[in-house]
Design an enzyme around this catalytic site. Structure first.
Site, PDB file in Angstrom:
ATOM      1  N   SER A  94       0.854  -1.354  -0.110  1.00  0.00           N
ATOM      2  CA  SER A  94      -0.475   0.453   0.279  1.00  0.00           C
ATOM      3  C   SER A  94       0.805   1.318   0.469  1.00  0.00           C
ATOM      4  O   SER A  94       1.931   1.758   0.879  1.00  0.00           O
ATOM      5  CB  SER A  94      -1.329  -0.209   0.652  1.00  0.00           C
ATOM      6  OG  SER A  94      -1.858  -1.201   1.057  1.00  0.00           O
ATOM      7  N   LYS A 168      -7.383   1.230  -2.949  1.00  0.00           N
ATOM      8  CA  LYS A 168      -7.097   0.744  -1.048  1.00  0.00           C
ATOM      9  C   LYS A 168      -7.302   2.346  -0.428  1.00  0.00           C
ATOM     10  O   LYS A 168      -7.357   1.779   1.028  1.00  0.00           O
ATOM     11  CB  LYS A 168      -5.735   0.349  -1.683  1.00  0.00           C
ATOM     12  CG  LYS A 168      -5.141  -0.040  -0.180  1.00  0.00           C
ATOM     13  CD  LYS A 168      -5.678  -1.514   0.550  1.00  0.00           C
ATOM     14  CE  LYS A 168      -5.242  -1.913   1.321  1.00  0.00           C
ATOM     15  NZ  LYS A 168      -4.131  -2.734   1.833  1.00  0.00           N
ATOM     16  N   LYS A 236       0.010   4.782   8.997  1.00  0.00           N
ATOM     17  CA  LYS A 236       0.553   5.952   7.525  1.00  0.00           C
ATOM     18  C   LYS A 236      -0.776   5.117   6.422  1.00  0.00           C
ATOM     19  O   LYS A 236      -0.449   6.279   5.337  1.00  0.00           O
ATOM     20  CB  LYS A 236       1.439   3.675   7.104  1.00  0.00           C
ATOM     21  CG  LYS A 236       2.675   4.313   5.950  1.00  0.00           C
ATOM     22  CD  LYS A 236       1.781   3.489   4.663  1.00  0.00           C
ATOM     23  CE  LYS A 236       1.927   2.258   4.487  1.00  0.00           C
ATOM     24  NZ  LYS A 236       1.321   1.591   3.930  1.00  0.00           N
TER      25      LYS A 236
END
Length: 312
Positions: A94, A168, A236
Protein backbone atom coordinates in the site's frame (compact mmCIF):
# COMPACT_ATOMS: atom_id res chain seq x y z
CA UNK A 1 6.46 -19.01 -14.63
CA UNK A 2 9.03 -18.13 -11.97
CA UNK A 3 7.99 -15.66 -9.26
CA UNK A 4 10.15 -13.55 -6.97
CA UNK A 5 8.40 -12.49 -3.77
CA UNK A 6 9.92 -9.57 -1.84
CA UNK A 7 8.69 -9.04 1.72
CA UNK A 8 7.95 -12.06 3.90
CA UNK A 9 6.03 -10.41 6.73
CA UNK A 10 2.60 -10.77 8.32
CA UNK A 11 0.94 -10.71 4.90
CA UNK A 12 3.78 -11.87 2.70
CA UNK A 13 4.40 -15.19 4.43
CA UNK A 14 0.90 -16.65 3.91
CA UNK A 15 0.69 -15.17 0.41
CA UNK A 16 3.99 -16.75 -0.60
CA UNK A 17 2.87 -20.02 0.97
CA UNK A 18 -0.30 -20.01 -1.15
CA UNK A 19 1.75 -19.43 -4.30
CA UNK A 20 3.93 -22.42 -3.40
CA UNK A 21 0.83 -24.51 -2.73
CA UNK A 22 -0.48 -23.52 -6.18
CA UNK A 23 2.66 -24.97 -7.74
CA UNK A 24 4.58 -21.83 -8.65
CA UNK A 25 8.36 -21.76 -8.57
CA UNK A 26 9.23 -19.14 -5.96
CA UNK A 27 12.30 -17.17 -4.96
CA UNK A 28 11.82 -15.16 -1.77
CA UNK A 29 13.68 -12.29 -0.12
CA UNK A 30 13.25 -10.41 3.12
CA UNK A 31 15.54 -7.99 4.93
CA UNK A 32 15.43 -10.32 7.93
CA UNK A 33 16.76 -13.34 6.05
CA UNK A 34 15.39 -15.91 8.51
CA UNK A 35 11.83 -15.02 7.48
CA UNK A 36 12.63 -15.90 3.87
CA UNK A 37 14.56 -19.05 4.78
CA UNK A 38 11.55 -20.30 6.76
CA UNK A 39 9.84 -20.96 3.41
CA UNK A 40 12.67 -23.09 2.02
CA UNK A 41 11.36 -26.35 3.55
CA UNK A 42 8.13 -25.67 1.66
CA UNK A 43 9.87 -25.42 -1.71
CA UNK A 44 10.99 -21.81 -1.97
CA UNK A 45 14.47 -20.64 -2.78
CA UNK A 46 15.79 -17.81 -0.59
CA UNK A 47 17.80 -15.01 -2.19
CA UNK A 48 20.35 -12.94 -0.30
CA UNK A 49 19.52 -9.69 -2.12
CA UNK A 50 16.57 -8.21 -4.02
CA UNK A 51 18.73 -8.14 -7.16
CA UNK A 52 19.43 -11.84 -6.79
CA UNK A 53 15.75 -12.58 -6.27
CA UNK A 54 14.48 -10.79 -9.38
CA UNK A 55 17.14 -11.62 -11.97
CA UNK A 56 15.44 -14.79 -13.30
CA UNK A 57 11.86 -13.95 -12.35
CA UNK A 58 9.05 -13.66 -14.86
CA UNK A 59 6.93 -12.01 -12.17
CA UNK A 60 8.17 -9.94 -9.22
CA UNK A 61 5.74 -9.39 -6.35
CA UNK A 62 6.56 -6.85 -3.64
CA UNK A 63 4.66 -6.86 -0.35
CA UNK A 64 6.41 -4.22 1.73
CA UNK A 65 5.33 -1.78 4.41
CA UNK A 66 5.39 1.62 2.72
CA UNK A 67 6.35 3.68 -0.30
CA UNK A 68 9.94 4.55 0.69
CA UNK A 69 10.71 0.88 1.34
CA UNK A 70 9.18 -0.20 -1.99
CA UNK A 71 11.17 2.50 -3.78
CA UNK A 72 14.38 1.44 -2.05
CA UNK A 73 13.95 -2.30 -2.58
CA UNK A 74 12.78 -2.22 -6.21
CA UNK A 75 14.73 0.69 -7.65
CA UNK A 76 17.81 0.97 -5.44
CA UNK A 77 18.62 -2.46 -4.01
CA UNK A 78 17.39 -4.42 -7.03
CA UNK A 79 17.73 -1.78 -9.73
CA UNK A 80 16.07 -1.72 -13.14
CA UNK A 81 18.99 -3.53 -14.79
CA UNK A 82 18.45 -6.59 -12.57
CA UNK A 83 14.96 -7.29 -13.90
CA UNK A 84 14.42 -9.76 -16.68
CA UNK A 85 13.34 -8.02 -19.93
CA UNK A 86 9.58 -8.34 -20.34
CA UNK A 87 9.06 -9.31 -16.71
CA UNK A 88 6.05 -8.08 -14.76
CA UNK A 89 6.32 -6.21 -11.46
CA UNK A 90 3.25 -6.47 -9.21
CA UNK A 91 3.48 -4.16 -6.24
CA UNK A 92 0.93 -5.43 -3.71
CA UNK A 93 2.08 -3.01 -1.01
CA UNK A 94 0.00 0.00 0.00
CA UNK A 95 1.76 3.12 -1.27
CA UNK A 96 0.68 6.60 -2.44
CA UNK A 97 -1.10 6.56 -5.83
CA UNK A 98 1.30 9.15 -7.25
CA UNK A 99 4.30 7.00 -6.34
CA UNK A 100 2.66 4.02 -8.05
CA UNK A 101 2.27 6.13 -11.20
CA UNK A 102 5.96 7.07 -11.04
CA UNK A 103 6.98 3.45 -10.62
CA UNK A 104 4.77 2.43 -13.53
CA UNK A 105 6.38 5.04 -15.80
CA UNK A 106 9.89 3.96 -14.77
CA UNK A 107 9.32 0.24 -15.33
CA UNK A 108 7.31 0.55 -18.53
CA UNK A 109 9.99 2.83 -20.02
CA UNK A 110 12.49 0.03 -19.35
CA UNK A 111 10.31 -2.60 -21.07
CA UNK A 112 9.00 -4.09 -17.83
CA UNK A 113 5.27 -4.50 -17.14
CA UNK A 114 3.88 -3.01 -13.93
CA UNK A 115 0.71 -3.35 -11.85
CA UNK A 116 -0.11 -1.65 -8.57
CA UNK A 117 -2.24 -4.28 -6.87
CA UNK A 118 -2.77 -3.63 -3.14
CA UNK A 119 -4.94 -6.00 -1.17
CA UNK A 120 -7.58 -6.06 1.53
CA UNK A 121 -8.50 -8.93 3.81
CA UNK A 122 -5.74 -8.90 6.40
CA UNK A 123 -3.81 -11.91 7.58
CA UNK A 124 -6.97 -14.03 7.62
CA UNK A 125 -7.62 -13.31 3.94
CA UNK A 126 -3.95 -13.87 3.12
CA UNK A 127 -3.94 -17.26 4.84
CA UNK A 128 -7.25 -18.35 3.28
CA UNK A 129 -6.37 -17.02 -0.20
CA UNK A 130 -9.45 -14.81 -0.15
CA UNK A 131 -7.79 -11.41 -0.50
CA UNK A 132 -9.50 -8.66 -2.44
CA UNK A 133 -6.92 -7.52 -4.99
CA UNK A 134 -7.34 -4.04 -6.51
CA UNK A 135 -5.22 -3.65 -9.64
CA UNK A 136 -4.12 -0.63 -11.64
CA UNK A 137 -2.12 -0.67 -14.86
CA UNK A 138 -2.48 -2.29 -18.27
CA UNK A 139 -5.57 -4.46 -18.67
CA UNK A 140 -3.54 -6.79 -20.87
CA UNK A 141 -0.98 -7.25 -18.09
CA UNK A 142 -3.77 -7.75 -15.55
CA UNK A 143 -5.32 -10.49 -17.69
CA UNK A 144 -1.95 -12.20 -18.17
CA UNK A 145 -1.30 -12.63 -14.44
CA UNK A 146 -4.72 -14.02 -13.51
CA UNK A 147 -3.28 -17.44 -12.56
CA UNK A 148 -1.13 -15.69 -9.94
CA UNK A 149 -3.97 -13.59 -8.56
CA UNK A 150 -6.26 -16.65 -8.46
CA UNK A 151 -3.86 -18.29 -5.99
CA UNK A 152 -4.18 -15.30 -3.65
CA UNK A 153 -7.81 -14.22 -3.82
CA UNK A 154 -10.22 -12.32 -6.05
CA UNK A 155 -8.85 -9.61 -8.33
CA UNK A 156 -10.63 -6.59 -9.77
CA UNK A 157 -9.24 -4.39 -12.54
CA UNK A 158 -9.70 -0.78 -11.39
CA UNK A 159 -8.07 1.26 -14.18
CA UNK A 160 -4.73 2.78 -15.23
CA UNK A 161 -1.61 2.88 -13.06
CA UNK A 162 -2.29 4.27 -9.59
CA UNK A 163 -5.95 3.22 -9.64
CA UNK A 164 -5.32 0.17 -7.48
CA UNK A 165 -3.80 2.39 -4.81
CA UNK A 166 -6.75 4.79 -5.03
CA UNK A 167 -9.08 1.85 -4.39
CA UNK A 168 -6.92 0.86 -1.40
CA UNK A 169 -7.19 4.43 -0.07
CA UNK A 170 -10.97 4.11 -0.30
CA UNK A 171 -10.79 0.75 1.46
CA UNK A 172 -8.62 2.04 4.30
CA UNK A 173 -10.79 5.11 4.81
CA UNK A 174 -13.80 2.84 5.32
CA UNK A 175 -11.82 0.45 7.53
CA UNK A 176 -10.35 3.15 9.75
CA UNK A 177 -13.57 5.11 10.15
CA UNK A 178 -15.60 1.94 10.77
CA UNK A 179 -13.17 0.69 13.42
CA UNK A 180 -13.66 4.04 15.14
CA UNK A 181 -17.43 3.76 14.84
CA UNK A 182 -17.51 0.19 16.20
CA UNK A 183 -15.26 1.19 19.12
CA UNK A 184 -17.51 4.11 20.05
CA UNK A 185 -20.72 2.13 19.63
CA UNK A 186 -19.63 -0.79 21.81
CA UNK A 187 -18.15 1.44 24.52
CA UNK A 188 -21.32 3.56 24.57
CA UNK A 189 -23.45 0.44 24.98
CA UNK A 190 -21.23 -0.97 27.72
CA UNK A 191 -21.14 2.26 29.72
CA UNK A 192 -24.92 2.45 29.54
CA UNK A 193 -25.20 -0.98 31.13
CA UNK A 194 -25.74 -3.20 28.07
CA UNK A 195 -23.71 -6.31 27.31
CA UNK A 196 -21.45 -5.26 24.41
CA UNK A 197 -21.24 -8.86 23.14
CA UNK A 198 -25.05 -9.03 22.93
CA UNK A 199 -25.15 -5.60 21.28
CA UNK A 200 -22.66 -6.76 18.64
CA UNK A 201 -24.72 -9.90 18.00
CA UNK A 202 -27.89 -7.84 17.57
CA UNK A 203 -26.21 -5.35 15.25
CA UNK A 204 -24.88 -8.16 13.07
CA UNK A 205 -28.46 -8.79 11.98
CA UNK A 206 -29.20 -5.22 10.92
CA UNK A 207 -28.00 -2.34 8.75
CA UNK A 208 -24.92 -1.79 10.94
CA UNK A 209 -23.58 -5.23 10.09
CA UNK A 210 -20.10 -5.21 8.54
CA UNK A 211 -16.95 -7.28 8.32
CA UNK A 212 -15.36 -4.83 10.75
CA UNK A 213 -18.14 -5.33 13.29
CA UNK A 214 -17.91 -9.10 12.83
CA UNK A 215 -14.14 -9.54 13.15
CA UNK A 216 -12.80 -6.44 14.87
CA UNK A 217 -15.85 -6.07 17.07
CA UNK A 218 -15.11 -9.56 18.37
CA UNK A 219 -11.46 -8.65 18.87
CA UNK A 220 -12.56 -5.68 20.97
CA UNK A 221 -14.90 -7.80 23.09
CA UNK A 222 -12.17 -10.43 23.56
CA UNK A 223 -9.57 -7.67 24.06
CA UNK A 224 -7.24 -9.59 21.75
CA UNK A 225 -5.05 -7.04 19.97
CA UNK A 226 -2.08 -9.02 18.69
CA UNK A 227 -1.69 -7.70 15.15
CA UNK A 228 -3.31 -8.95 12.03
CA UNK A 229 -2.72 -5.44 10.68
CA UNK A 230 -0.84 -2.97 12.85
CA UNK A 231 -1.95 0.45 13.98
CA UNK A 232 1.31 1.74 12.53
CA UNK A 233 0.28 0.65 9.05
CA UNK A 234 -3.27 1.96 9.50
CA UNK A 235 -1.85 5.37 10.43
CA UNK A 236 0.41 5.28 7.37
CA UNK A 237 -2.56 4.50 5.13
CA UNK A 238 -4.66 7.28 6.66
CA UNK A 239 -1.81 9.70 6.07
CA UNK A 240 -1.74 8.61 2.42
CA UNK A 241 -5.51 9.13 2.18
CA UNK A 242 -5.27 12.66 3.56
CA UNK A 243 -2.27 13.56 1.39
CA UNK A 244 -4.07 12.25 -1.70
CA UNK A 245 -7.24 14.15 -0.77
CA UNK A 246 -5.24 17.34 -0.26
CA UNK A 247 -3.72 16.96 -3.73
CA UNK A 248 -7.27 16.77 -5.11
CA UNK A 249 -8.39 19.81 -3.03
CA UNK A 250 -10.67 17.61 -0.92
CA UNK A 251 -11.39 17.83 2.80
CA UNK A 252 -12.17 14.51 4.50
CA UNK A 253 -13.15 15.34 8.10
CA UNK A 254 -13.91 11.78 9.23
CA UNK A 255 -10.60 10.43 7.91
CA UNK A 256 -8.82 13.37 9.53
CA UNK A 257 -10.38 12.70 12.92
CA UNK A 258 -9.59 8.99 12.87
CA UNK A 259 -6.05 9.79 11.73
CA UNK A 260 -5.61 12.02 14.78
CA UNK A 261 -6.79 9.25 17.10
CA UNK A 262 -4.38 6.70 15.63
CA UNK A 263 -1.62 9.31 15.83
CA UNK A 264 -2.38 9.82 19.52
CA UNK A 265 -2.44 6.05 20.03
CA UNK A 266 1.00 5.64 18.46
CA UNK A 267 2.36 8.50 20.55
CA UNK A 268 1.69 6.22 23.54
CA UNK A 269 3.88 3.52 21.95
CA UNK A 270 1.15 1.22 20.61
CA UNK A 271 2.39 1.05 17.03
CA UNK A 272 2.42 -2.77 16.88
CA UNK A 273 -1.06 -3.20 18.34
CA UNK A 274 -3.73 -4.43 15.91
CA UNK A 275 -5.63 -1.54 14.34
CA UNK A 276 -8.79 -2.71 16.10
CA UNK A 277 -6.91 -1.63 19.24
CA UNK A 278 -8.16 1.90 18.55
CA UNK A 279 -10.57 0.91 21.32
CA UNK A 280 -7.65 1.32 23.76
CA UNK A 281 -7.21 4.94 22.65
CA UNK A 282 -10.93 5.56 23.09
CA UNK A 283 -10.83 4.06 26.59
CA UNK A 284 -7.82 6.23 27.46
CA UNK A 285 -9.76 9.27 26.28
CA UNK A 286 -12.72 8.30 28.49
CA UNK A 287 -11.03 6.96 31.64
CA UNK A 288 -12.11 5.11 33.68
CA UNK A 289 -14.54 3.77 31.07
CA UNK A 290 -13.70 0.25 29.83
CA UNK A 291 -15.52 -2.04 27.44
CA UNK A 292 -15.35 -5.03 29.81
CA UNK A 293 -13.22 -6.56 32.55
CA UNK A 294 -11.42 -9.12 30.40
CA UNK A 295 -7.60 -8.92 30.38
CA UNK A 296 -6.08 -7.18 27.38
CA UNK A 297 -3.73 -9.12 25.09
CA UNK A 298 -1.57 -6.84 22.96
CA UNK A 299 2.08 -6.16 22.13
CA UNK A 300 3.79 -4.06 24.77
CA UNK A 301 4.00 -0.33 24.23
CA UNK A 302 7.36 0.77 22.83
CA UNK A 303 8.93 4.22 22.50
CA UNK A 304 8.35 5.98 19.19
CA UNK A 305 11.14 5.88 16.65
CA UNK A 306 11.63 6.14 12.90
CA UNK A 307 9.61 3.35 11.29
CA UNK A 308 10.26 4.23 7.67
CA UNK A 309 12.55 1.24 7.12
CA UNK A 310 10.96 -1.49 9.19
CA UNK A 311 10.73 -5.04 7.81
CA UNK A 312 7.45 -5.85 6.14
Amino acid sequence: MRIAFLGIGLMGHPMATNLLNAGFSLTVWNRTASKARALCPHGAEAAETPAGAVKQADIVISMLENGPIVDDVLLQQAGISSFKPGATVIDMSSIPPELAKQHAATFVAAGINYLDAPVSGGTVGAAQATLSIMAGGSKQTFDAVQPVFAALGKSTYIGPAGSGQLAKCANQAIVGITIGAVSEALLLAAEGGADPAAVREALMGGFASSRILELHGQRMIDRQFNPGATSRVQLKDLRTILDTARAESLTLPLSQRVYEQYQEMLSKGFEDVDHSGLLLQLEALNQPARLNDKPTTAPAATPRYDTEHRDA
